[in-house]
Design a protein around this motif. Structure first.
Motif, PDB file in Angstrom:
ATOM      1  N   VAL A  86       0.473  -1.170  -0.070  1.00 34.14           N
ATOM      2  CA  VAL A  86       0.494   0.334  -0.498  1.00 34.14           C
ATOM      3  C   VAL A  86       0.838   1.001   0.162  1.00 34.14           C
ATOM      4  N   GLY A  87       0.507   2.407  -0.139  1.00 36.91           N
ATOM      5  CA  GLY A  87       1.676   3.530  -0.692  1.00 36.91           C
ATOM      6  C   GLY A  87       1.242   4.357   1.015  1.00 36.91           C
ATOM      7  N   GLY A  88       2.379   4.608   0.602  1.00 37.59           N
ATOM      8  CA  GLY A  88       1.926   5.209   2.306  1.00 37.59           C
ATOM      9  C   GLY A  88       2.767   7.088   2.190  1.00 37.59           C
ATOM     10  N   PRO A  89       2.786   7.454   3.558  1.00 38.10           N
ATOM     11  CA  PRO A  89       3.675   8.857   2.917  1.00 38.10           C
ATOM     12  C   PRO A  89       5.435   8.284   2.466  1.00 38.10           C
ATOM     13  N   ARG A  90       5.511   7.551   3.132  1.00 38.42           N
ATOM     14  CA  ARG A  90       7.134   7.417   3.218  1.00 38.42           C
ATOM     15  C   ARG A  90       7.352   6.182   2.409  1.00 38.42           C
ATOM     16  N   GLY A  91       7.084   5.589   1.553  1.00 37.84           N
ATOM     17  CA  GLY A  91       6.930   5.075   0.196  1.00 37.84           C
ATOM     18  C   GLY A  91       5.559   4.130   0.109  1.00 37.84           C
ATOM     19  N   LEU A  92       6.205   2.787  -1.009  1.00 41.57           N
ATOM     20  CA  LEU A  92       5.273   1.474  -1.219  1.00 41.57           C
ATOM     21  C   LEU A  92       6.070   0.405   0.255  1.00 41.57           C
ATOM     22  N   GLU A  93       4.731   1.021   1.508  1.00 42.81           N
ATOM     23  CA  GLU A  93       4.860  -0.257   2.612  1.00 42.81           C
ATOM     24  C   GLU A  93       4.353  -1.293   2.344  1.00 42.81           C
ATOM     25  N   VAL A  94       5.034  -2.316   1.399  1.00 40.07           N
ATOM     26  CA  VAL A  94       5.305  -4.133   1.857  1.00 40.07           C
ATOM     27  C   VAL A  94       4.887  -5.147   2.318  1.00 40.07           C
ATOM     28  N   THR A  95       4.056  -5.918   2.462  1.00 37.67           N
ATOM     29  CA  THR A  95       4.180  -6.783   3.659  1.00 37.67           C
ATOM     30  C   THR A  95       4.911  -8.359   2.800  1.00 37.67           C
ATOM     31  N   LEU A  96       5.951  -9.080   3.403  1.00 39.23           N
ATOM     32  CA  LEU A  96       6.371 -10.217   2.746  1.00 39.23           C
ATOM     33  C   LEU A  96       6.453 -11.195   4.112  1.00 39.23           C
ATOM     34  N   THR A  97       6.558 -12.846   3.367  1.00 36.16           N
ATOM     35  CA  THR A  97       6.726 -13.395   4.166  1.00 36.16           C
ATOM     36  C   THR A  97       7.913 -13.057   4.813  1.00 36.16           C
ATOM     37  N   ASP A  98       8.048 -14.561   6.072  1.00 35.12           N
ATOM     38  CA  ASP A  98       9.380 -14.263   6.333  1.00 35.12           C
ATOM     39  C   ASP A  98       9.042 -15.505   7.129  1.00 35.12           C
ATOM     40  N   PRO A  99      10.285 -16.315   5.959  1.00 35.20           N
ATOM     41  CA  PRO A  99      11.181 -15.925   5.419  1.00 35.20           C
ATOM     42  C   PRO A  99      11.166 -15.595   4.243  1.00 35.20           C
ATOM     43  N   VAL A 100      12.351 -14.936   3.370  1.00 28.50           N
ATOM     44  CA  VAL A 100      11.563 -14.893   2.053  1.00 28.50           C
ATOM     45  C   VAL A 100      11.821 -15.622   0.832  1.00 28.50           C
ATOM     46  N   ASP A 101      11.915 -16.496   0.111  1.00 24.23           N
ATOM     47  CA  ASP A 101      12.240 -17.279  -0.317  1.00 24.23           C
ATOM     48  C   ASP A 101      13.370 -17.081  -1.537  1.00 24.23           C
ATOM     49  N   ASP A 102      13.804 -17.941  -1.730  1.00 21.13           N
ATOM     50  CA  ASP A 102      15.099 -17.847  -2.490  1.00 21.13           C
ATOM     51  C   ASP A 102      14.680 -17.168  -3.649  1.00 21.13           C
ATOM     52  N   PRO A 103      13.204 -17.800  -4.670  1.00 18.79           N
ATOM     53  CA  PRO A 103      13.366 -17.224  -6.216  1.00 18.79           C
ATOM     54  C   PRO A 103      12.153 -15.945  -5.810  1.00 18.79           C
ATOM     55  N   SER A 104      11.592 -15.525  -4.875  1.00 16.50           N
ATOM     56  CA  SER A 104      11.373 -14.305  -4.690  1.00 16.50           C
ATOM     57  C   SER A 104      12.520 -13.261  -4.623  1.00 16.50           C
ATOM     58  N   LEU A 105      13.454 -13.326  -3.629  1.00 16.48           N
ATOM     59  CA  LEU A 105      14.574 -12.853  -2.935  1.00 16.48           C
ATOM     60  C   LEU A 105      14.964 -12.145  -4.571  1.00 16.48           C
ATOM     61  N   ARG A 106      15.327 -13.178  -5.659  1.00 21.48           N
ATOM     62  CA  ARG A 106      15.793 -13.089  -6.784  1.00 21.48           C
ATOM     63  C   ARG A 106      15.067 -12.593  -7.528  1.00 21.48           C
ATOM     64  N   GLU A 107      14.111 -12.082  -7.177  1.00 21.46           N
ATOM     65  CA  GLU A 107      12.516 -11.151  -8.121  1.00 21.46           C
ATOM     66  C   GLU A 107      12.768 -10.012  -8.001  1.00 21.46           C
TER      67      GLU A 107
END
Length: 97
Positions: A35-56
Motif C-alpha cells: 500500500v502507498g504511504g507517505p514514506r513510500g510503498l509499504e510492502v508486506t513480505l513472508t518471513d522468511p522470503v524464499d530464494d526465488p522471491s528474493l531473486r525477483e
C-alpha cells in the motif's frame, strides 16, 4: 510477516512502465500486500522470503534503480552462499554502506 518500505520509482516513464512495475511486484510470491504511504510503498513480505522471491526483488529493485540496502535484512544462513557472495552484481548495492 515482515513490513518494509521502498520508494516508488518517480517518475515512471509511461503508464505502461508503472503497470509493469506493479504487475512485477504483485507476481512475487513473498509479496503478500502493499500500500502507498507517505514514506513510500509499504510492502508486506513472508518471513522468511524464499530464494526465488528474493531473486525477483533483486531484479525489480535493480531494474528501477531503487535502494537495495534493506535487502540485507533478508540474508539467512540458507541463502548466504549465493545472496551475500561478493561475486554477485548486487553485492555492493545491498551490503556496502
Amino acid at each position: 510477516m515482515m513490513k518494509i518500505v521502498i520508494k516508488e520509482p518517480v517518475p515512471f516513464f509511461s503508464d505502461g512502465d508503472e503497470d509493469c512495475f506493479f504487475h512485477w511486484l504483485k507476481s512475487i510470491d513473498a509479496v503478500k500486500d502493499f500500500v502507498g504511504g507517505p514514506r513510500g510503498l509499504e510492502v508486506t513480505l513472508t518471513d522468511p522470503v524464499d530464494d526465488p522471491s528474493l531473486r525477483e526483488l533483486i531484479g525489480l529493485l535493480t531494474r528501477y534503480g531503487l535502494d537495495m540496502k534493506w535487502l540485507r535484512n533478508l540474508r539467512t544462513e540458507q541463502n548466504e552462499g549465493w545472496f551475500a557472495s561478493e561475486k554477485m552484481y548486487w553485492h555492493e548495492s545491498v551490503f556496502k554502506d
